[in-house]
Design a protein around this motif. Structure first.
Motif, short mmCIF file in Angstrom:
data_model
loop_
_atom_site.label_atom_id
_atom_site.label_comp_id
_atom_site.label_asym_id
_atom_site.label_seq_id
_atom_site.Cartn_x
_atom_site.Cartn_y
_atom_site.Cartn_z
N LEU A 62 11.71 25.37 35.71
CA LEU A 62 12.09 26.47 36.59
C LEU A 62 11.64 27.81 36.01
CD1 LEU A 62 13.57 27.38 39.15
CD2 LEU A 62 15.69 27.45 37.81
N GLU A 63 11.76 27.95 34.70
CA GLU A 63 11.29 29.18 34.06
C GLU A 63 9.78 29.31 34.16
OE1 GLU A 63 13.02 31.26 30.26
OE2 GLU A 63 11.52 29.77 29.62
N SER A 64 9.06 28.19 34.05
CA SER A 64 7.60 28.23 34.19
C SER A 64 7.20 28.64 35.61
CB SER A 64 7.00 26.87 33.85
OG SER A 64 7.13 26.58 32.48
N ILE A 65 7.91 28.10 36.60
CA ILE A 65 7.62 28.47 37.99
C ILE A 65 7.90 29.95 38.22
CG2 ILE A 65 8.30 28.08 40.38
CD1 ILE A 65 8.79 25.17 39.69
N SER A 66 8.98 30.45 37.63
CA SER A 66 9.29 31.88 37.76
C SER A 66 8.21 32.73 37.12
CB SER A 66 10.65 32.17 37.12
OG SER A 66 11.68 31.40 37.72
N MET A 67 7.76 32.32 35.94
CA MET A 67 6.67 33.04 35.29
C MET A 67 5.42 33.04 36.15
SD MET A 67 7.14 31.51 31.44
CE MET A 67 5.42 31.84 31.07
N ALA A 68 5.09 31.88 36.72
CA ALA A 68 3.88 31.77 37.55
C ALA A 68 4.00 32.64 38.80
CB ALA A 68 3.64 30.32 37.93
N TRP A 69 5.19 32.66 39.42
CA TRP A 69 5.38 33.45 40.63
C TRP A 69 5.30 34.95 40.35
CZ3 TRP A 69 5.11 32.73 45.63
CH2 TRP A 69 5.66 33.69 46.48
N ILE A 70 5.99 35.38 39.29
CA ILE A 70 5.96 36.80 38.94
C ILE A 70 4.55 37.22 38.54
CG2 ILE A 70 6.81 38.53 37.32
CD1 ILE A 70 9.44 36.97 37.22
N GLY A 71 3.87 36.38 37.76
CA GLY A 71 2.50 36.68 37.38
C GLY A 71 1.57 36.76 38.57
N THR A 72 1.77 35.88 39.54
CA THR A 72 0.94 35.92 40.75
C THR A 72 1.19 37.19 41.54
OG1 THR A 72 0.99 33.50 40.87
CG2 THR A 72 0.31 34.69 42.85
N MET A 73 2.45 37.61 41.66
CA MET A 73 2.77 38.82 42.39
C MET A 73 2.19 40.06 41.70
SD MET A 73 4.33 38.00 45.16
CE MET A 73 3.10 36.66 45.15
N ILE A 74 2.26 40.07 40.37
CA ILE A 74 1.66 41.19 39.63
C ILE A 74 0.16 41.24 39.84
CG2 ILE A 74 1.21 42.12 37.32
CD1 ILE A 74 3.94 41.03 36.47
N GLY A 75 -0.48 40.08 39.70
CA GLY A 75 -1.92 40.03 39.91
C GLY A 75 -2.32 40.37 41.33
N ALA A 76 -1.54 39.93 42.31
CA ALA A 76 -1.86 40.22 43.70
C ALA A 76 -1.74 41.71 43.99
CB ALA A 76 -0.94 39.42 44.62
N ALA A 77 -0.69 42.34 43.48
CA ALA A 77 -0.48 43.76 43.75
C ALA A 77 -1.61 44.61 43.15
CB ALA A 77 0.87 44.20 43.20
N ILE A 78 -2.03 44.27 41.94
CA ILE A 78 -3.09 45.05 41.29
C ILE A 78 -4.45 44.73 41.88
CG2 ILE A 78 -4.18 45.58 39.07
CD1 ILE A 78 -1.57 44.91 37.70
N SER A 79 -4.64 43.49 42.32
CA SER A 79 -5.96 43.08 42.81
C SER A 79 -6.31 43.70 44.16
CB SER A 79 -6.03 41.56 42.91
OG SER A 79 -5.17 41.07 43.92
N ILE A 80 -5.31 44.13 44.93
CA ILE A 80 -5.61 44.73 46.24
C ILE A 80 -6.45 45.99 46.09
CG2 ILE A 80 -4.64 45.77 48.31
CD1 ILE A 80 -2.29 43.82 48.06
N PRO A 81 -5.98 47.02 45.35
CA PRO A 81 -6.84 48.20 45.20
C PRO A 81 -8.12 47.90 44.42
CG PRO A 81 -4.91 48.36 43.77
CD PRO A 81 -4.68 47.21 44.68
N MET A 82 -8.05 46.99 43.45
CA MET A 82 -9.26 46.64 42.70
C MET A 82 -10.28 45.98 43.61
SD MET A 82 -8.79 47.62 39.54
CE MET A 82 -9.85 46.64 38.48
N GLY A 83 -9.82 45.15 44.54
CA GLY A 83 -10.73 44.52 45.48
C GLY A 83 -11.42 45.52 46.39
N PHE A 84 -10.67 46.50 46.88
CA PHE A 84 -11.27 47.54 47.72
C PHE A 84 -12.28 48.36 46.92
CE2 PHE A 84 -7.74 46.73 50.62
CZ PHE A 84 -8.35 46.93 51.85
#
Length: 294
Positions: free
Chosen positions: A87-109
């Protein structure tokens, strides 16, 4: 022989087969490289048969922990620790994905050639390439563990930074492949640039980008188990401690939980990604045979 017979023979003649020398040489070079790599790796090949002897014994020891009564001691505690770690690994993966997604939006543009200035595109792509060249393990060891210490915080941030490189690149490529018609129509109507980016660029790539995020979440679940081995939290940390004390029955339970949960998450994520891209009630065959327009 008549001219018609000669022409007919020419049309029906089989073309000459391409030479196989290049493919043969390539296969020989590949075999030599593989053998050479194995020779210079200093591997103890004499112990290779131990896989079929000692490997079977370890597999039996791990399987013994899985088949035991999960409500008996100490196996009940093993299962609780395994699920808590996963469960902790899934939480880490989810939080990491959200962090990467939020930063990747402006970087992608910024990295899309049809959105940003060429100089800005080159700088952004260099940054994304640099991030992709470093695995999450390096980010955790060099940058995050000294700052945040051992635990899931460092692991989640390492997964988030590692996801920026991939998600940013995929987002930029999706933006470069959009239909330019809506963009030109919005510009002709005098829409501001922010509205154009929101309603013509982002709205077209959103389903595809969401699928990228879900796929990255699947990758982060696997990566979180590896990060845990160095003390970055998750089930990997529990697995590392169990291996240190050679608790093979506990190791078997941990591996079983990792495999089952990963397969379930991959299946659910794949179904959601298909639903996002294909739409409700549509299969890939329906999409391929659907009429384009009237």
């Amino acid at each position: 022989m008549s001219a018609e017979t000669t022409a007919s023979t020419t049309r029906t003649a089989r073309p000459q087969e391409p030479g196989k020398a290049r493919a043969t040489i390539g296969a020989i070079v590949l075999v030599v490289l593989v053998i050479g790599g194995g020779f210079f790796s200093n591997a103890q090949w004499s112990k290779f048969p131990d896989i079929f002897t000692e490997g079977g014994r370890y597999f039996y020891l791990m399987l013994r922990g899985i088949v035991q009564n999960p409500f008996s001691e100490p196996y009940s505690e093993y299962w609780v620790q395994a699920f808590n770690g996963m469960l902790e690994s899934i939480s880490m993966a989810w939080i990491g994905t959200m962090i990467g997604a939020a930063i990747s939006i402006p970087m992608g543009f910024l990295a899309a050639r049809n959105v940003s200035h060429p100089a800005l595109v080159q700088v952004t792509r260099v940054i994304l390439n640099a991030i992709r060249t470093l695995p999450e393990l390096i980010f955790a060891i060099i940058l995050l563990l000294p700052i945040f210490g051992f635990g899931p915080n460092a692991g989640a941030l390492a997964l988030g930074i590692g996801a920026v490189g991939t998600l940013g690149k995929l987002t930029a490529e999706a933006l470069e492949g959009i239909d330019p018609g809506p963009v030109e129509a919005a510009r002709a109507a005098g829409a501001p640039r922010s509205a154009i980016l929101r309603w013509t660029y982002w709205s077209q790539v959103l389903p595809e980008v969401l699928a990228f995020w879900l796929y990255r979440f699947e990758i982060n679940i696997r990566a979180s188990a590896i990060l845990g081995v160095i003390g970055a939290g998750g089930i990997g940390s529990v697995l590392s401690q169990a291996f240190r004390y050679r608790e093979w029955d506990f190791i078997g339970i941990l591996l079983f939980v990792i495999i089952v949960v990963t397969v379930v998450v991959d299946s659910v994520s794949g179904a959601v990604r298909h639903r996002i891209i294909a739409g409700t009630g549509k299969t890939d065959k329906d999409i391929d045979t659907e009429p384009v327009g009237l």
